[in-house]
Design an enzyme around this catalytic site. Structure first.
Site, PDB file in Angstrom:
ATOM      1  CB  CYS A 102      -0.878  -0.023   1.247  1.00 23.43           C
ATOM      2  SG  CYS A 102      -1.965   1.400   1.345  1.00 23.43           S
ATOM      3  CB  CYS A 259      -4.252   5.117  -5.168  1.00 20.72           C
ATOM      4  SG  CYS A 259      -4.119   3.328  -4.925  1.00 20.72           S
TER       5      CYS A 259
END
Ligand code: PYC
Length: 338
Positions: A102, A259
Site C-alpha cells: 500500500c 493511491c
C-alpha cells in the site's frame, strides 16, 4: 457488573493513526500475536502475512472494522523483517482482507516511524509481502517511497458493462503497481467529487465484469492475479497536476489519496506507451484534490521502478481495547460493499 466492568482483561493493541493526503492508516505497533511462531525456514513478511490471514484474522477485523475503524481505514501491522538491513516488516490490510502492499500506507508508516524517532532523514528499507520497498524521509518531513517494480500486463481491454440502465463500453489496461489494477481514462464518467456515486457504481460493475470474464493479472503476483482495484482517470482540477483519479479499493471504499500503488500502475501504463520518460514527473491528483508526485526509473524486464512522494500527518496515538465480553470485539460483520 456492567458492560465495561468485567473480570477478564481486554486485549490491547497499541496504534498510531495518520492520514496520507486524506487517506487514513492505522499502524499497529504492539499487542499482536507472534506470527513467527511455528514458521521455520521461511520467516519472510509474506509468510507472516499468510499466518495473519489464516490464524489471526480477528486482529485485522478488530483494528479496522467498525466500531473501532471504518471501511476507508487501512491497517499496517509492524512485524519483524527477514531482510538484512530492513527497519521493519509491514503487513497491510483493510476491511475485507490483506493488501499486497500500500503506497499511502507506506508513507503513513514512514511518518509514524519518524514520529516515534525510529527513523530519521534518509533512506530506509522495509519489507512487505509484495517485496522490499524503500522509504526516503526528507528533513522537512516529506516522504518518497520506492515502490515494488511495476508493469503493464494487458493493454486495451474492452469491457461492456451494464450501467445506468444501458450498456457502457469501457477500455482500459491491467497493470501491477504492488496491487492489481484495471485503469481506464475511456469510461465516460466525469471524475469529480459530485460524481463519486457514479464512479463507485461503474467501478463495481467493471470489477464484477472482470471477475465474470476471468480477466486477471499474472497469478504469480498478489492474490492470484485477482484485479481488486479499479482506477478511473480524468483531467486534473489543479494546475499543478497531470491527471485526477478515482480509485475503488477492494472493500468498496474509494481512496481519498491519489493511491500510491495506483499512481505506480498508471506510470507503468504511460511508460509502456512511451508517454512518460524515466525521471519525468507524474503529478497525480486524487478525487479530493490532494496530490502525489511520481517518477520512475527503468527496471528489469520492461518493468519500471516507481517513486511516489506525498505527505502524512499523525492524527492519534492510542490503545485499542478488545474486551472478551464485547459482542463486537472483532468488528461488525456487515456485508462487504465491494
Ligand atoms: O496508496 O497504494 C495505495 C492504496 C491502496 C489502497 C488504498 N491505498
Amino acid at each position: 457488573m456492567n458492560a465495561i466492568e468485567h473480570a477478564a482483561s481486554p486485549v490491547r493493541l497499541t496504534i498510531i493513526d495518520s492520514h496520507t493526503e486524506g487517506e487514513p492508516t492505522r499502524v499497529v505497533l504492539g499487542g499482536a500475536p507472534d506470527l513467527l511462531e511455528g514458521l521455520r525456514d521461511d520467516r519472510s513478511v509474506a509468510a507472516q502475512a499468510r499466518v495473519l490471514g489464516e490464524r489471526h484474522d480477528w486482529l485485522r477485523r478488530a483494528a479496522v472494522l467498525e466500531p473501532r475503524g471504518s471501511d476507508v481505514l487501512v491497517g499496517a501491522l509492524v512485524v519483524p523483517p527477514s531482510l538484512a538491513g530492513a527497519v521493519c516488516g509491514v503487513i497491510f490490510f483493510n476491511n475485507v482482507g490483506l493488501l499486497n502492499t500500500c503506497g499511502h500506507g507506506t508513507i503513513g508508516l514512514a511518518a509514524t516511524l519518524a514520529h516515534l524517532c525510529r527513523i530519521g532523514a534518509g533512506t530506509h528499507l522495509i519489507e512487505t509481502p509484495a517485496g522490499p520497498m524503500k522509504i526516503m524521509l526528507d528533513p522537512g518531513g516529506g516522504v518518497t517511497i520506492e515502490n515494488v517494480p511495476s508493469f503493464l500486463h494487458a493493454m486495451d481491454v474492452t469491457l461492456d458493462v451494464p450501467f445506468g440502465g444501458t450498456t457502457r463500453r469501457v477500455r482500459g489496461d491491467v497493470a501491477w503497481g504492488g496491487n492489481w489494477f484495471f485503469l481506464s481514462h475511456e469510461h465516460g464518467e466525469p471524475v469529480t467529487q459530485e460524481n463519486i456515486a457514479g464512479l463507485t457504481s461503474l467501478s463495481r460493475a467493471l470489477r464484477r465484469e472482470l471477475a465474470a470474464r476471468g480477466v486477471t493479472g499474472d497469478a504469480a503476483f498478489g492474490h492470484g492475479g485477482m484485479i481488486d482495484h479499479i482506477e478511473l482517470t480524468g483531467p486534473p482540477s489543479r494546475a499543478d497536476c497531470d491527471a485526477k483519479n478515482f480509485v475503488l479499493c477492494p472493500g468498496g471504499a474509494f481512496d481519498r489519496s491519489p493511491c500510491g500503488t495506483g499512481t505506480s500502475a498508471a506510470m507503468a501504463c504511460r511508460a509502456a506507451r512511451g508517454l512518460l520518460a524515466p525521471g519525468a514527473p507524474w503529478r497525480q491528483e486524487s478525487i479530493i484534490g490532494s496530490r502525489f508526485v511520481g517518477r520512475y526509473e527503468a527496471g528489469h524486464n520492461g518493468r519500471i521502478v516507481p517513486f511516489v512522494q506525498g505527505r502524512a500527518w499523525i492524527t492519534a496515538e492510542s490503545t485499542l481495547l478488545i474486551h472478551p465480553n464485547d459482542p463486537y470485539r472483532h468488528g461488525l460483520s456487515l456485508p462487504a460493499q465491494g
